[in-house]
Every structure is written in C-alpha cells, then in structure tokens.
Design an enzyme around this catalytic site. Structure first.
Site, PDB file in Angstrom:
ATOM      1  N   ASP A   1       2.878   5.215  -7.317  1.00 18.31           N
ATOM      2  CA  ASP A   1       4.101   5.104  -6.534  1.00 18.31           C
ATOM      3  C   ASP A   1       5.343   4.872  -7.383  1.00 18.31           C
ATOM      4  OD1 ASP A   1       3.065   5.554  -4.029  1.00 18.31           O
ATOM      5  OD2 ASP A   1       2.250   3.543  -3.946  1.00 18.31           O
TER       6      ASP A   1
ATOM      7  N   HIS B   1       0.875  -1.189   0.000  1.00 23.80           N
ATOM      8  CA  HIS B   1       0.000   0.000   0.000  1.00 23.80           C
ATOM      9  C   HIS B   1       0.909   1.234   0.000  1.00 23.80           C
ATOM     10  CE1 HIS B   1      -3.411   2.450   0.629  1.00 23.80           C
ATOM     11  NE2 HIS B   1      -3.782   2.115   1.846  1.00 23.80           N
TER      12      HIS B   1
ATOM     13  N   HIS C   1      -2.452  -2.492  -9.969  1.00 28.87           N
ATOM     14  CA  HIS C   1      -3.376  -1.859  -9.035  1.00 28.87           C
ATOM     15  C   HIS C   1      -4.640  -2.701  -8.954  1.00 28.87           C
ATOM     16  CE1 HIS C   1      -5.726   1.234  -7.023  1.00 28.87           C
ATOM     17  NE2 HIS C   1      -4.566   1.757  -6.706  1.00 28.87           N
TER      18      HIS C   1
END
Ligand code: CMC
Length: 429
Positions: free
Chosen positions: A363, A268, A307
């Site tokens: 990210d 996460h 994702h």
C-alpha cells in the site's frame, strides 16, 4: 506411534499425552483430552488475532514472509505481474490452473458480459448522499445483490456458484465507477465489453463524451498489474471474514459484503488511503525527519509500512514501485513521490524500523499511483476490493468444498462475573 508426535506432560496431573503432528501443526482439538477432572472442558489454545493458528488447509496462495515469497497456485507473483493479465490470474486463483486459450476466451467473455448492473442497483447508488464513502456504497450494493439474485443461496450448486462469480467479478468495476460518478455529479457511463477489464473501468470512470476518446494502454496495464498484486493474500482479515460468514452457508453476496467491510479498515485495505493522508500531512521532504521522530515516539504509525506476515520485504512493494515509475512516464511525476521516497530512505536505515522488521508494504506505493491517476483517496480501498474479490471467492469455494470445515465458532476464556442475582432498578447504586 511414529516420531511425528508431540509429547505433552501436564504438570498439574503428571499425566503425559502424545498428539500427532501433521504439516508442522497439531490439531487444537487434540488438546481437549488434557484434563484435570474427567468432566473438565479440556485444554484450549489461546490465540487472540490468530497469530499462530491455521484455520484451514489451502492450495491457493503461498506466502513465505521471511523470504518475501508470494505465489498464486505455485506461480511466483513476479512472473504473473510481468506476463499475465488480471482476468487470467483471477481464473488461475479460482480454478487452480492457468486457462487454455479457449478457457480464457470463455472466461473473459463471461465476465465482460456480466458488467451491467440491475437498474435497481443504479437507483440504490443514486440514493446515497453525494459525499458517501465509496466503500459504504460497495458494501451496501453487494449485499443488495443477494436480493436481486436470490438463487445465490444455493451455495452447494456449482452452476449457481459459477454464475454468481461472473456477476461479482463483472459488476464490481461498474459499481465502483458509478459510485465515483455519483459523487462528482456526472452521468454514469455504461460498461463497454469490447474493452479489457481495466480499460473498461478507466473508461466508465473518466469518459465525458470526448471525441476520439481512448484509454491509455499503459495506464490500463498498470491497473491490471495492481489488480494482479491484490488478487489474493491467503488468510488475511477480510478473507477470514469471507470464510467465516460463508461457513454459515450465507450466499456469496452477503459474505463478500462482510469481507469488504473488513477490508475497509485503515489497518487493512484502508491503508493505501491512510498512506496518502499521511503523505499530505507531511507535505514536504523537509518535514520527513520530524514525522519519523513522531512515529518512533509512538504518536503515529508509518502507514504503508510493516506487515503481519512479511518480515523481510513485501514482494508486491518492489513490483508496484516499478509500476509507479511507468505511470509517471505517462502522467508526469507526483510531488508526494518525493516525500514517500524520502520516508522510505530514512526508515530503511533507522534502527527503529530495522529492528522491528518494518518495510514498505503493497500500500505504500499503490496510493501514490492511484493519486497520480486522479482517483479520490476514498476510492482507493474500493480499487483493492475489486481484484480481491477473486481471492475471496476462491477461498469461499475452497472452504465450502473442504469436508473438514464447519461453521466457524471460536472459543473464549470467560473472565466475567460469576452467577449473581438480578437487582431491581430501585435497589441499584
Ligand atoms: N509504524 C510504526 N511502527 C510500527 C508499524 C508502523 N507502520 N507497524 C508496526 N509497528 C511497530 C509496533 O508499534 C510494534 O512496536 P513495539 O514492539 O515497540 O510495540 C512492532 O512494530 C510490532 O507491531 P505490531 O502491531 O505487533 O505488528 P502487527 O503484525 O500486529 O501489525 C500491521 C501489522 C500491518 C497492522 C502494522 O504493521 C501496521 O499497522 N502497519 C500500518 C498499516 C498498513 O500499512 N497496513 C497495510 C498492510 S498491507 C495490506 C494488507 O494486506 O491489508
């Protein structure tokens, strides 16, 4: 009954049931009437990791994972990233509308007037070992705030709630900066509320008594855009934790501390840190193909890729890639960027990634930007947590005000031992 129903035939009994469909969803509790015997518990839906379970109705964030759409309160993320500021977006997420000029001034003023932290909290931060992970400090400091502001437990009182929101959003950058300065053994810089939210953060992290010190406006703006992109993401792991803990009517500090703990994990909010570790491990562009082979063999995951919701592209990733180049114009390029670009290039044309719909997520680039700004890697998840606090708090308030919500309490399928008698220690084999 209208056509908006689902007819279910239970082949165990031959009985047929009709359950209403609302918003393309059925109520899981409607399944409970499906029973073989009258005293049965009734049918349940089994959904580990909530792959297909809507746990709430929400008006905050809209995501269409297939089309790569992300909107806060209806506004496309691309427009907000280009035209807005993090604090304005924070207001939007929390209160549902863009603020007027007066509302924005008041809101910014309230947040920036709540940036100082209690001296007890300063002592708490100092008590950590020099190499303590900043997320451990964040989780502890936020949970300790519930002891400093015990009135926060009156979660139904709108004024009490509002004040805790100012405190949390105002103080998180200060806790982040102090955690960082503690680890490098430098004196703490107290907040300067004449600066913008992100400029003040960069100042508290960086300032060392230099004459004519100024935060570079392009870097403060880059941080602001990163914060906008991270402000909310509907029912992800940490937000679900915020709602679950909040559903017991725990105070917002305790709930937010738990949400931050959920964010800490490498799948996460810890992913940006994991991306950097991966890029460092790969080291050079020449090593990229061998690393991709290891990913395809299932030995390692390509961090920053994939994702749960976005199966086309992550709209935040495209914006962040642009921000990365804007930062490099100020700081000079980063060697790891070449490794990242090569990884992205190869992965985007490889059938392993295409067939599994694996694309760069937010990210993939945020870690490189933070690295270029010379944040240590373990600060990265903290930089995700600061803006996500707006989303957590908005979701927490929405949950508290939703008459359909109760304390979160999932069911289980029990597959353990049947009843058996206790065996005295000396008789056990
Ligand atoms: N690298 C290689 N293979 C992957 C990856 C990856 N990053 N992600 C998924 N897969 C493969 C996985 O092995 C599986 O293959 P197979 O069908 O052959 O078993 C398939 O793709 C489906 O994966 P999954 O684990 O069922 O997918 P998920 O929806 O449960 O996982 C995820 C989503 C984000 C946890 C996962 O893609 C992942 O671990 N990514 C790397 C960590 C990361 O970048 N996380 C940040 C997410 S964005 C920030 C945030 O919102 O928190």
């Amino acid at each position: 009954m209208s056509n908006n129903t689902l007819t279910i035939t239970d082949n165990r009994t031959g009985k047929t049931y009709e359950v209403p469909i609302e918003y393309d969803t059925i109520h899981a509790t409607d399944l409970r009437k499906i029973k073989v015997n009258p005293d049965d518990f009734g049918l349940m839906a089994y959904d580990p990791a909530y792959m297909n379970t809507a746990a709430c109705k929400s008006s905050i964030t809209y995501i269409d994972g297939d089309k790569g759409i992300l909107r806060y309160r209806g506004y496309p993320i691309e427009q907000l990233a280009e035209k807005s500021t993090y604090l304005e977006v924070s207001y939007l997420i929390l209160y549902g509308e863009l603020p007027t000029k007066e509302q924005l001034e008041y809101w910014e003023n309230r947040i920036l007037r709540h940036t100082f932290i209690h001296e007890n909290l300063v002592q708490l931060i100092r008590a950590f070992r020099y190499d303590a992970h900043p997320m451990g400090i964040l989780i502890s400091a936020v949970s300790a705030m519930s002891t400093l502001y015990p009135e926060a437990k009156h979660v139904r009182d709108p004024h009490v709630r509002e004040k805790q929101i100012w405190r949390i959003i105002g103080k998180l950058p200060t806790i982040a900066a102090f955690a960082y300065r503690h680890r490098i053994g430098r004196p703490f810089n107290y907040p300067d509320s004449s600066m913008s939210y992100t400029a003040n953060l960069l100042y508290m992290l960086d300032y060392m008594n230099q004459r004519d010190y100024e935060v570079h406006p392009a870097l403060a703006r880059a941080m602001d855009v990163l914060f906008i992109l991270h402000a909310d993401h509907e029912q992800n792991c940490s937000t679900s934790v915020m709602r679950a803990v909040g559903s017991s009517l725990a105070d917002p500090y305790s709930a937010l501390s738990a949400a931050a703990a959920a964010l800490y994990g490498p799948l996460h909010g810890g992913a940006n840190e994991a991306v950097l570790l991966m890029l460092n491990e790969i080291g050079t562009v020449a090593n990229v193909p061998a690393y991709i082979e290891r990913v395809k063999k299932g030995e390692v995951r390509l961090m920053g890729f994939g994702h749960r919701v976005y199966k086309n592209y992550d709209p935040r990733a495209s914006i962040i890639k642009k921000v990365a180049y804007e930062v490099f114009e100020v700081t000079g390029s980063n060697v790891l960027l070449d490794v990242a670009l090569e990884l992205e290039r190869i992965a985007l044309q490889d059938d392993y990634f295409i067939s599994r719909k694996l694309y760069p997520n937010v990210d993939f680039y945020s870690g490189i930007i933070y690295h270029t700004l010379r944040f240590p890697m373990d600060m990265f998840p903290f930089l995700f947590a600061i803006p996500r606090a707006s989303g957590w708090l908005a979701q927490w308030m929405e949950m508290l005000d939703d008459p359909e919500q109760k304390i979160a309490r999932p069911r289980q399928i029990y597959l353990g031992a049947d009843e058996r008698d206790y065996v005295p220690l000396e008789e056990r084999k």
